[in-house]
Design an enzyme around this catalytic site. Structure first.
Site, PDB file in Angstrom:
ATOM      1  N   PRO A   2       0.833  -1.208   0.000  1.00 12.81           N
ATOM      2  CA  PRO A   2       0.000   0.000   0.000  1.00 12.81           C
ATOM      3  C   PRO A   2       0.867   1.258   0.000  1.00 12.81           C
ATOM      4  O   PRO A   2       1.858   1.347   0.720  1.00 12.81           O
ATOM      5  CB  PRO A   2      -0.790  -0.125   1.306  1.00 12.81           C
ATOM      6  CG  PRO A   2      -0.793  -1.590   1.614  1.00 12.81           C
ATOM      7  CD  PRO A   2       0.529  -2.099   1.117  1.00 12.81           C
ATOM      8  N   GLU A   3       0.505   2.221  -0.826  1.00 14.60           N
ATOM      9  CA  GLU A   3       1.224   3.475  -0.877  1.00 14.60           C
ATOM     10  C   GLU A   3       0.460   4.545  -0.095  1.00 14.60           C
ATOM     11  O   GLU A   3      -0.613   4.281   0.448  1.00 14.60           O
ATOM     12  CB  GLU A   3       1.463   3.879  -2.331  1.00 14.60           C
ATOM     13  CG  GLU A   3       2.340   2.866  -3.068  1.00 14.60           C
ATOM     14  CD  GLU A   3       2.846   3.363  -4.403  1.00 14.60           C
ATOM     15  OE1 GLU A   3       2.845   4.589  -4.641  1.00 14.60           O
ATOM     16  OE2 GLU A   3       3.260   2.523  -5.222  1.00 14.60           O
TER      17      GLU A   3
END
Length: 270
Positions: A2-3
């Site tokens: 996840p960014e």
């Protein structure tokens, strides 16, 4: 992994369910995540959640005594469920509230984290070393230009350095450099000030748009399949090797930089 936009959407999704609620119990089923879950997380029991905030990819659940710090790692998921919801494989930590709801942390690869930070104590070293948030006034193109002058590393790796700015992960670095017309392979010190000034603005725009698109998935936090993860969005170059560039019809290229897949158009990006 996840960014930043995905983590920010996670924060937005869980905040209404936690803020103002009392923590009844912290259930730790598996202590061995990226770091050992400390016993101190139980200090949150009996306390009210004052806030849920984000620093880089870390989520802070704040109480009067301190904060439970969560990091999703490579595969972490957060779900808001009723306490009688059956536990499934890789459900490692529950933050149980007195209203019968709990925040459940699932992490198949166990590369995420659940830590504790006492109130009024210095930040943990890994957090204190982080650069500015990209959506604040502390980050802009001037900062990128100033820090890049002695850097021979590829500009894509440079803007992904968390000491320069946090949260510009692989997807959004690719997209931002394409819009700015900068070849990701170019040495950071050889990128002009004009290009960096434009890139600073573009990074903010790309991340803001991604967060706005992710906002449509907030309801998923109370569904069985967990957080939205990578939400649907229009990507101009990322993952499009061999496809036609939307601007010039040239074939999108791909190379590896810093062990990450890098996508670009060698006609549009110089």
């Amino acid at each position: 992994m996840p960014e930043l936009p995905e983590v920010e959407v996670s924060r937005l999704g869980i905040s209404p369910h936690l803020i103002g609620q009392q923590i009844k119990q912290v259930v730790v089923r598996h202590r061995q995540l990226r770091w050992l879950v400390p016993e101190e997380v139980h200090l949150a029991e009996g306390l009210i959640v004052k806030n849920v905030r984000r620093r880089a990819k870390y989520l802070f659940i704040d109480t009067a005594k301190g904060s439970i710090i969560l990091h999703l790692g490579m595969s972490g998921k957060l779900r808001v469920v009723n306490i009688d919801t059956p536990v499934i494989k890789h459900d490692h930590v529950d933050i149980v509230l007195t209203n019968g709801v709990c925040l459940r942390f699932n992490d198949a690869r166990r590369f995420g984290a659940c830590l504790w930070q006492n109130a009024n104590e210095p930040e943990m070293s890994m957090i204190a070393a982080l650069g500015p948030e990209p959506l604040t006034d502390e980050f802009d193109g001037q900062r990128l230009y100033d820090l890049s002058r002695s850097k021979s590393v590829a500009v894509k790796n440079f803007i992904m350095d968390n000491k320069v700015v946090v949260g510009v992960g692989n997807i959004y670095a690719n997209e931002s450099l394409f819009i700015a017309g900068i070849d990701p392979r170019k040495a950071a010190k050889k990128v002009s000030k004009k290009s960096y000034m434009a890139l600073g603005v573009i990074i903010k725009q790309v991340l803001t748009k991604a967060i706005e698109q992710g906002g449509t998935t907030l309801k998923d936090f109370t569904q069985a399949d967990g957080r939205p993860g990578y939400f649907a969005q229009h990507l101009r170059v990322y993952g499009r090797k061999g496809e036609a560039c939307e601007v010039c019809d040239n074939e999108i290229q791909s190379v590896t930089l810093g062990q990450r897949n890098t996508f670009f158009c060698d006609q549009c990006q110089k």
